[in-house]
Scaffold this motif. Structure first.
Motif: not given
Ligand code: BGC
Length: 383
Positions: A121-123, A146-148, A160-162, A318-320
């Motif tokens: 989930i990217a919220s 995901y990301d956030r 999982a994020t940067f 792509r990496t994430l």
């Protein structure tokens, strides 16, 4: 509730030096060269809130909830993840929610009731998923933010994020170095645009940059003529380009319409940078300022090439996506998921084990190598 986010941010500031990047992730990343899809993705929002594709296979079902098709990056994230998950043998339910929280909640409910075993989930708003994720937990559905980061829910297994703080640091350092703030006399005029207050990342981006620039603001070497410096005053709801643009219109007319020079605009990402650039083109007559960004969206890379945006941060989606698929795979197989940070991201219920990929600085000098040679974009897309 938001106060908790600030303490999360302070934790990350202390841990920033320990962070490691996504080393090696690129090797497993697919070359996403479907240029037609990407180009369409930036403009076609008509299929929002619709499942893009569902493919049956024997590996189990994964729900992928993305915030919106309006921003190029989420289309790429969704496409990459769908492709990789399908290649790994999973059935994928990919949904976009038009930046509407209620839509995202109901999409997640549907994913749970239709048998998804893992949710990625990217919220839209990190604080709004607690109730629906209770259902996920009850049914033993695992959740990857995901990301956030998803806040205040103990149903989240992984993040999982940067490295979001590092993104802000790189933006702040760029402005510091370009203006030569340690040597030049100044003062320099700067304005600030960050992202959505409901997106935990926005505070990290803002915090990373302000930690670099605050001392120059405090000593008067940087002047923010609008007076808008605090997070709440520089946030941009939904990261909307139009919102950033109209705020910049107002700032120019009140402070820079008389020919006063604007030296820099700290923009946390490309959608806000685009709004600022549009506004400057329409309303500002002085020397062009330094403008920062993030994502390397096509429109912004074009602006970089044209000299209208100074830099962006390249986050190779792509990496994430590849890392996240490794996490999904580990959860499905009952093995250890890859993480490289267990200190930084407290979502209010405790630390969420995270994998932080490394963001990369991009400008007109290195974009070819970063974006074209790596197959992220074709040369044609950037014409
Ligand atoms: C992402 C950025 C993106 C922004 C707006 C953030 O959470 O990390 O890459 O620009 O959202 O969508």
């Amino acid at each position: 509730m938001k106060r908790k986010l600030v303490s999360t941010f302070l934790t990350v500031a202390m841990a920033a030096s320990l962070l490691v990047g996504c080393g090696g992730g690129n090797t497993s990343a697919p070359a996403s060269t479907d240029t037609e899809t990407k180009t369409e993705a930036t403009t076609d929002t008509s299929t929002e809130a619709e499942a893009t594709e569902t493919t049956a296979s024997g590996g189990g079902k994964v729900g992928v909830a993305m915030p919106t098709k309006d921003l190029q990056r989420w289309n790429q994230d969704g496409e990459n993840m769908q492709k990789l998950l399908q290649e790994a043998g999973y059935e994928v339910d990919l949904q976009y929610a038009s930046n509407d929280i209620a839509t995202q909640v109901s999409q997640i409910e549907n994913m749970i009731s239709s048998g998804a075993q893992v949710l990625v989930i990217a919220s839209i708003d990190g604080d709004s998923l607690g109730t629906v994720l209770e259902q996920a937990k009850e049914q033993n559905v695992k959740v990857i933010a995901y990301d956030r980061l998803i806040m205040n829910s103990d149903a989240v297994s992984y993040y999982a994020t940067f490295d979001n703080y590092m993104v802000g640091t790189k933006q702040g350092e760029y402005i510091r170095d370009q203006l030569d703030l340690d040597n030049a006399a100044g003062p320099f005029n700067m304005e600030i645009f960050t992202g959505d207050p409901g997106d935990n990342n926005a505070r990290f981006f803002y915090g990373g940059a302000i930690d670099v620039l605050k001392k120059y603001i405090d000593e008067g070497k940087i002047v923010v003529k609008s007076g808008q410096v605090d997070f709440d005053n520089v946030a941009t709801a939904n990261w909307a380009t139009e919102t950033a643009q109209s705020r910049m219109d107002a700032i120019i007319s009140a402070n820079y319409a008389d020919g006063t020079k604007l030296d820099a605009v700290l923009c946390s990402n490309d959608s806000t940078a685009l709004g600022v650039t549009n506004s400057l083109e329409a309303n500002y007559t002085g020397d062009w300022p330094i403008i920062t960004g993030q994502d390397c969206d096509v429109a912004n890379v074009k602006n970089m090439i044209a000299g209208k945006q100074s830099m962006s941060i390249f986050k190779d989606t792509r990496t994430l996506a590849a890392k996240t698929v490794e996490m999904v795979d580990a959860i499905m197989k009952g093995t250890e998921a890859p993480v490289n940070d267990t200190e930084t991201y407290d979502n209010g219920t405790g630390i969420i084990p995270s994998y932080l990929c490394e963001p990369v600085f991009a400008d007109v000098n290195n974009y070819k190598e970063l974006l074209i040679d790596s197959g992220y974009y074709t040369e044609d897309q950037l014409q």
